[in-house]
Write a protein that holds these residues in place. Structure first.
Motif, mmCIF file in Angstrom:
data_model
loop_
_atom_site.group_PDB
_atom_site.id
_atom_site.type_symbol
_atom_site.label_atom_id
_atom_site.label_comp_id
_atom_site.label_asym_id
_atom_site.label_seq_id
_atom_site.Cartn_x
_atom_site.Cartn_y
_atom_site.Cartn_z
ATOM 1 N N PRO A 217 -25.036 61.631 18.941
ATOM 2 C CA PRO A 217 -23.758 60.978 19.267
ATOM 3 C C PRO A 217 -23.399 59.864 18.280
ATOM 4 O O PRO A 217 -23.948 58.775 18.322
ATOM 5 N N ARG A 226 -24.398 49.117 8.605
ATOM 6 C CA ARG A 226 -25.462 48.188 8.969
ATOM 7 C C ARG A 226 -26.381 48.044 7.757
ATOM 8 O O ARG A 226 -26.467 48.931 6.909
ATOM 9 N N TYR A 357 -24.115 57.995 27.911
ATOM 10 C CA TYR A 357 -23.526 59.017 27.046
ATOM 11 C C TYR A 357 -22.806 60.132 27.803
ATOM 12 O O TYR A 357 -22.118 60.934 27.190
HETATM 13 P P1 TYD Z 1 -27.776 49.969 17.192
HETATM 14 O O1 TYD Z 1 -29.042 50.616 16.753
HETATM 15 O O2 TYD Z 1 -27.449 49.943 18.641
HETATM 16 O O3 TYD Z 1 -27.796 48.488 16.571
HETATM 17 P P2 TYD Z 1 -26.623 47.367 16.531
HETATM 18 O O4 TYD Z 1 -25.507 47.785 17.399
HETATM 19 O O5 TYD Z 1 -27.325 46.170 17.050
HETATM 20 O O6 TYD Z 1 -26.239 47.253 15.083
HETATM 21 O O7 TYD Z 1 -26.561 50.669 16.439
HETATM 22 C C1 TYD Z 1 -26.502 50.744 15.031
HETATM 23 C C2 TYD Z 1 -25.188 51.386 14.665
HETATM 24 O O8 TYD Z 1 -25.204 52.748 15.101
HETATM 25 C C3 TYD Z 1 -23.990 50.746 15.338
HETATM 26 O O9 TYD Z 1 -22.892 50.746 14.429
HETATM 27 C C4 TYD Z 1 -23.674 51.672 16.505
HETATM 28 C C5 TYD Z 1 -24.114 53.040 16.001
HETATM 29 N N1 TYD Z 1 -24.630 53.968 17.031
HETATM 30 C C6 TYD Z 1 -24.099 55.263 17.129
HETATM 31 O O10 TYD Z 1 -23.198 55.652 16.361
HETATM 32 N N2 TYD Z 1 -24.605 56.101 18.087
HETATM 33 C C7 TYD Z 1 -25.567 55.726 18.951
HETATM 34 O O11 TYD Z 1 -25.978 56.528 19.833
HETATM 35 C C8 TYD Z 1 -26.132 54.389 18.830
HETATM 36 C C9 TYD Z 1 -27.216 53.919 19.741
HETATM 37 C C10 TYD Z 1 -25.625 53.559 17.843
#
Ligand code: TYD
Ligand code: NAD
Length: 360
Positions: A217, A226, A357
């Motif tokens: 997802p 990031r 989700y």
């Molecule tokens: P995450 O690992 O939750 O760290 P943070 O939000 O603290 O940076 O998410 C990293 C990036 O990945 C963030 O831009 C959100 C995205 N993401 C998705 O696209 N799908 C997912 O299922 C998750 C958990 C995060």
């Protein structure tokens, strides 16, 4: 022997830090790990350390003032390294209250207990005592100019309940330094990846889903950026700040390793296909067909990127693990620790997953 009080040591970064510290200092230090063992705290992360004479685990909540003061009363703590927090942005969007409780109130309780134990009658602090508050680059908000980076001087502009609670806790630590000259440092680090990360976060979630043939997802257009840092490099940075950093200073920790989320997902798929043997039954599940663009996260910050100039020039810290090498090491670790993942997935995790989700 120097005694460390580590909070949140059963979580992802805390457990990696404890491993790092015992590898580096062996029997020269003692570590007391205080953790409430929330859904994110996993004693399995520290299985190999449990038998050590110089390691103690205490199950306690950092918002429990009596329990925390009792630990300071019974132990001569030299260093606090404060990781314990609610750490997941998506959870903070659906349930902000516990974030304020643990991250803000919990930090205050830790500061007060340390202050009480370390303060001399004249208001100065005992020699050598230090508190390190582990924080995040998310307090700085989202970068819109592609040439811009987060510096220690960047104004705080948090957006999610998670980053707002971390920003609040940073300000409380700053207030203690400014008001009482409380001996502390703050580190603001970018996104970490590596072993023992709970599969609610992007990288372990995608690895786990790909291996089980579930959708991957991707939020929104997948182009949010990031700045990824291998967790051991973060652990090393924390230790260097506490050893060599100037007291009362903030240090940003990050790797100049910016990646769009969709790039990360594609790298995970490629690396899994490279590492999985031809006869491994999980191999047939893995592929780009699993990628599914889903409803974006509310208030999704577009880009985070750290300029680690200060920690590099003052302390000589640099990320040592390049992403290509770090992601391979990480994926290998998850492949070799299937049981670790299964134990999580078999617990409450799937309820969380369906709730988060199910409607996306
Ligand atoms: P995450 O690992 O939750 O760290 P943070 O939000 O603290 O940076 O998410 C990293 C990036 O990945 C963030 O831009 C959100 C995205 N993401 C998705 O696209 N799908 C997912 O299922 C998750 C958990 C995060
Ligand atoms: P995590 O969620 O994996 O671990 C948090 C740990 O804190 C768990 O062991 C949990 O049981 C414990 N905990 C939670 N509430 C508690 C309470 N009330 N009392 C005692 N213990 C409690 O988090 P993480 O990813 O290891 O993050 C650790 C710290 O680093 C956090 O402060 C986070 O804000 C910060 N940080 C994380 C990242 C990242 O990419 N994960 C990046 C920068 C900074």
């Amino acid at each position: 022997m120097r005694t460390y009080l580590v909070t949140g040591g059963a979580g992802f970064i805390g457990s990696n830090y404890i491993h790092y510290m015992f590898e580096k200092y062996g029997d020269e230090i003692r570590i007391i790990n205080v953790d409430a063992l929330t859904y994110a705290g996993n004693p399995e992360n520290l299985k190999d350390i449990e038998g050590r004479d110089n390691y103690t685990f205490i199950k306690a909540d950092i918002t429990d003032r009596e329990a925390i003061e009792d630990i300071f009363d019974k132990n001569d703590i030299d260093r606090v390294v404060h990781f314990a927090a609610e750490s997941h942005v998506d959870r903070s969007i659906t349930d902000p209250e516990v974030f304020v409780k643990t991250n803000v109130l919990g930090t205050l309780v830790m500061l007060n207990a340390a202050k009480k134990a370390w303060e001399n009658p004249d208001g100065s602090f005992k020699e050598g005592k230090k508190f390190l508050h582990v924080s995040t680059d998310e307090v700085y908000g989202s970068l819109s100019d592609p040439d811009d980076y987060f510096y220690e001087t960047t104004p705080y502009d948090p957006h999610s309940p998670y980053s707002a609670s971390k920003a609040s806790s940073d300000f409380i630590v700053k207030a203690y330094m400014d008001t009482y000259r409380f001996p502390a440092n703050i580190t603001n680090c970018s996104n970490n990846y590596g072993p023992y990360q709970f599969p609610e976060k992007l990288i372990p979630l995608m690895i786990n889903n790909a291996l089980s043939g579930r959708d991957l997802p991707v939020y929104g257009d997948g182009k949010n950026v990031r700045d990824w840092l291998y967790v051991e490099d973060h652990a090393k940075g924390i230790d260097m700040v506490q050893e060599k950093g100037r007291l009362f200073e903030t240090y940003n920790i990050g790797g100049h390793n910016e990646k769009q989320n969709i790039e990360i997902v594609n790298i995970i798929i490629e690396t899994l296909l490279e590492l999985l043997p031809a006869d491994d039954p999980r191999r047939k599940n893995v592929g780009t067909h699993l990628i599914k663009y889903v409803t974006d996260r509310k208030g999704h910050d577009r880009r985070y990127a750290i300029a680690p100039d200060k920690i590099k020039s003052e302390l000589g810290w640099e990320p040592e693990t390049m992403f290509a090498q770090g992601i391979k090491k990480t994926i290998k670790w998850y492949l070799e620790h299937e049981e670790w993942m299964q134990n999580i997935v078999n617990g409450d995790y799937m309820n969380y997953y369906d709730k988060m989700y199910g409607d996306r």
